[in-house]
Design a protein around this motif. Structure first.
Motif, PDB file in Angstrom:
ATOM      1  N   ASP A  34      11.337  34.997   3.228  1.00  0.00           N
ATOM      2  CA  ASP A  34      12.060  33.897   2.591  1.00  0.00           C
ATOM      3  C   ASP A  34      11.175  32.666   2.504  1.00  0.00           C
ATOM      4  O   ASP A  34      10.350  32.411   3.382  1.00  0.00           O
ATOM      5  CB  ASP A  34      13.324  33.581   3.403  1.00  0.00           C
ATOM      6  N   ILE A  35      11.341  31.888   1.457  1.00  0.00           N
ATOM      7  CA  ILE A  35      10.488  30.717   1.256  1.00  0.00           C
ATOM      8  C   ILE A  35      10.602  29.719   2.407  1.00  0.00           C
ATOM      9  O   ILE A  35       9.642  29.022   2.753  1.00  0.00           O
ATOM     10  CB  ILE A  35      10.809  30.022  -0.087  1.00  0.00           C
ATOM     11  N   TYR A  36      11.771  29.682   3.054  1.00  0.00           N
ATOM     12  CA  TYR A  36      11.938  28.754   4.174  1.00  0.00           C
ATOM     13  C   TYR A  36      11.208  29.226   5.425  1.00  0.00           C
ATOM     14  O   TYR A  36      11.081  28.476   6.400  1.00  0.00           O
ATOM     15  CB  TYR A  36      13.422  28.548   4.473  1.00  0.00           C
ATOM     16  N   ASP A  37      10.727  30.489   5.415  1.00  0.00           N
ATOM     17  CA  ASP A  37       9.942  31.014   6.533  1.00  0.00           C
ATOM     18  C   ASP A  37       8.447  31.022   6.234  1.00  0.00           C
ATOM     19  O   ASP A  37       7.642  31.359   7.103  1.00  0.00           O
ATOM     20  CB  ASP A  37      10.390  32.444   6.866  1.00  0.00           C
ATOM     21  N   LYS A  38       8.072  30.696   5.016  1.00  0.00           N
ATOM     22  CA  LYS A  38       6.656  30.709   4.649  1.00  0.00           C
ATOM     23  C   LYS A  38       5.966  29.442   5.135  1.00  0.00           C
ATOM     24  O   LYS A  38       6.600  28.389   5.221  1.00  0.00           O
ATOM     25  CB  LYS A  38       6.499  30.834   3.128  1.00  0.00           C
ATOM     26  N   PRO A  39       4.670  29.513   5.456  1.00  0.00           N
ATOM     27  CA  PRO A  39       3.844  30.713   5.352  1.00  0.00           C
ATOM     28  C   PRO A  39       4.006  31.614   6.582  1.00  0.00           C
ATOM     29  O   PRO A  39       4.122  31.121   7.708  1.00  0.00           O
ATOM     30  CB  PRO A  39       2.423  30.154   5.292  1.00  0.00           C
ATOM     31  N   CYS A  40       3.975  32.912   6.361  1.00  0.00           N
ATOM     32  CA  CYS A  40       3.935  33.881   7.452  1.00  0.00           C
ATOM     33  C   CYS A  40       2.500  33.888   7.995  1.00  0.00           C
ATOM     34  O   CYS A  40       1.547  33.979   7.215  1.00  0.00           O
ATOM     35  CB  CYS A  40       4.328  35.255   6.930  1.00  0.00           C
ATOM     36  N   PHE A  41       2.333  33.805   9.308  1.00  0.00           N
ATOM     37  CA  PHE A  41       0.983  33.709   9.862  1.00  0.00           C
ATOM     38  C   PHE A  41       0.871  34.478  11.179  1.00  0.00           C
ATOM     39  O   PHE A  41       1.883  34.808  11.826  1.00  0.00           O
ATOM     40  CB  PHE A  41       0.591  32.241  10.075  1.00  0.00           C
ATOM     41  N   TYR A  42      -0.369  34.748  11.576  1.00  0.00           N
ATOM     42  CA  TYR A  42      -0.664  35.416  12.845  1.00  0.00           C
ATOM     43  C   TYR A  42      -0.601  34.382  13.962  1.00  0.00           C
ATOM     44  O   TYR A  42      -1.350  33.408  13.959  1.00  0.00           O
ATOM     45  CB  TYR A  42      -2.038  36.077  12.773  1.00  0.00           C
ATOM     46  N   SER A  76       2.164  22.697   1.013  1.00  0.00           N
ATOM     47  CA  SER A  76       3.155  22.781  -0.059  1.00  0.00           C
ATOM     48  C   SER A  76       4.441  23.459   0.412  1.00  0.00           C
ATOM     49  O   SER A  76       5.543  23.082  -0.007  1.00  0.00           O
ATOM     50  CB  SER A  76       2.576  23.512  -1.280  1.00  0.00           C
ATOM     51  N   TYR A  77       4.313  24.457   1.287  1.00  0.00           N
ATOM     52  CA  TYR A  77       5.514  25.090   1.854  1.00  0.00           C
ATOM     53  C   TYR A  77       6.239  24.127   2.787  1.00  0.00           C
ATOM     54  O   TYR A  77       7.471  24.029   2.764  1.00  0.00           O
ATOM     55  CB  TYR A  77       5.131  26.358   2.618  1.00  0.00           C
TER      56      TYR A  77
END
Length: 475
Positions: A111-119, A146-147
């Motif tokens: 979901d855009i509200y969880d981006k960015p997905c990262f390690y 931007s996110y």
């Protein structure tokens, strides 16, 4: 993914011998790759997600080598997925191809509200990735920002400007703006001037905001030299081609001022440099017909000025307008904002990056000239019997392209035959766009392939799933 779908995907990969935007290959014959974090991140961050296929050796000519242990590889991939933020939930499929076991892991877009997905082990700034072609690239600081700006509703237009005071706003501009807003917004009619300017984002704590300078300033570029428009007319169809006398640019101008001034000056530049035909209407009267519909050109210029990114990350980047022999391109810093995608443009309501600028310009621009969005652009080009506009959203930059009508007509017959010859072997959208030099596969398919399908000259390998990512076209 069904087992049969995985088998067909593997056959397609071994036939085409390449990775793609949505496909990542891993050998996994001697064990599970220990660092999948970059791919898990990039697929989670891109529209539509992606698929990791284990058991194909890219270095051996895309040969199916199988995996060491299908059960253990799923366990190890899940372990790595738990190290992501947010946690990634892969969907596995196991199949046998050429007597070898292969495994796929489908990674859904988060979901855009969880981006960015990262390690988590590397942190947000170093552990966030984005897919570029067939590779995973670290996100830039701006892409990550931007996110965050969308999630936290950061309005960069409202930041105050160092060294600027209210005296840098032109008094006549302020007076005219206040008259118009009191006339159109009755709830503000009885408020004092300072209160109105603050509620509308023109000032903050007695200081002008970036929005205030860009709308009402004497000379906004005194503080932000690159918040401008660079407009140029170049020779030929590509940047760098020279004219008969060695000239690189037919016309070249930096356009400055407030947003309203830049809008009119940029539109004047386009008018000055495009050809105009005089035609005779059915009623026998003469009428001028420009190469590009003025209303559509005005719309994309205004949209760029309103919706560009005004953060510190992009304030050194101007809007760029380039007129080529066969097309007009307009490029602005800041990709599409929020939840909107290129496919949604003109069909769904978009999130607004700069609502205070947009609101102020609704007041300042005459009613008949107010911006009405992408539908107007599409309708105007259709009315002019021109190709649909091309929209490209790529790594923090949004580009609009208008192709001339004559280009398509003159080259259509030759291009049609080239497409038919090339499609004797089934081809993907990306292969076709790359082969014929188009940046946007969706535009090429819609403009050139669909008419050939309707004429029965081109067929789809998956006719029941016309929008499938596995679709191919053949003659």
């Amino acid at each position: 993914m069904l087992e049969e779908e995985l088998i067909q995907l593997v056959k397609k990969i071994t036939s085409q011998k390449c990775e793609k935007q949505h496909i990542e290959l891993k050998k996994a014959l001697g064990g599970t790759p220990t660092k999948l974090y970059d791919t898990l991140s990039s697929f989670s961050n891109q529209i539509g997600g992606g698929i990791v296929v284990f058991g194909i050796d890219e270095d051996s000519g895309y040969k199916v080598v199988g995996v060491y242990d299908a059960q253990d590889i799923q366990k190890k991939v899940v372990e790595q997925s738990l190290q992501m933020e947010p946690v990634v939930r892969p969907l596995f499929t196991v199949a046998t191809v050429e007597d070898k076991v292969v495994v796929s892991a489908e990674i859904s877009e988060c979901d855009i509200y969880d981006k960015p997905c990262f390690y988590k082990g590397a942190g947000r700034l170093r552990g966030s990735y984005i897919r570029v072609g067939d590779s995973d690239q670290p996100m830039t600081e701006y892409e990550i920002y931007s996110y965050e700006a969308f999630k936290r509703r950061i309005h960069d237009e409202l930041r105050t400007v160092d060294r600027a005071t209210m005296s840098y706003l032109k008094k006549d501009n302020i007076t005219e703006y206040l008259l118009k807003i009191r006339r159109q917004k009755m709830n503000l009619a009885n408020l004092d001037d300072q209160r109105i300017l603050e509620t509308q984002g023109i000032s903050q704590d007695g200081l002008p905001t970036l929005a205030g300078l860009m709308l009402l300033g004497e000379y906004p570029q005194e503080f932000f030299p690159q918040l401008s428009v660079t407009a140029m007319v170049v020779q030929g169809k590509e940047m760098g081609e020279l004219g008969d006398d060695g000239e690189r640019f037919v016309d070249n101008k930096r356009i400055e001022g407030t947003i309203s001034q830049m809008l009119e000056s940029t539109l004047a530049f386009v008018r000055r440099n495009m050809k105009v035909k005089t035609i005779v209407t059915e009623e026998g009267t003469r009428a001028d017909k420009p190469e590009y519909p003025i209303k559509a050109v005005r719309e994309i210029i205004l949209n760029a000025l309103i919706h560009r990114d005004y953060s510190v990350h992009t304030e050194r980047s101007p809007i760029r307008l380039i007129m080529y022999e066969d097309r007009l391109e307009l490029e602005n810093p800041g990709g599409l904002y929020g939840r909107i995608t290129v496919d949604d443009l003109g069909k769904a309501a978009a999130d607004t990056r700069n609502p205070y600028l947009a609101g102020a310009l609704e007041i300042m621009i005459d009613t008949e000239n107010r911006f009405s969005g992408i539908p107007t652009v599409i309708a105007e080009l259709k009315k002019a019997n021109m190709p649909s506009p091309v929209f490209i959203d790529r790594r923090g930059v949004f580009k609009v392209i208008f192709y001339k009508k004559t280009t398509v007509q003159d080259e259509n017959s030759d291009l049609e035959q080239e497409i038919l010859d090339y499609c004797r072997t089934p081809r993907t959208r990306e292969e076709l766009a790359n082969r014929f030099g188009f940046e946007a596969p969706s535009y090429f398919i819609k403009t050139y392939i669909y008419p050939l399908i309707d004429a029965g000259m081109i067929k789809m390998t998956l006719p029941d799933k016309p929008k499938s990512k596995y679709q191919k076209y053949y003659s």
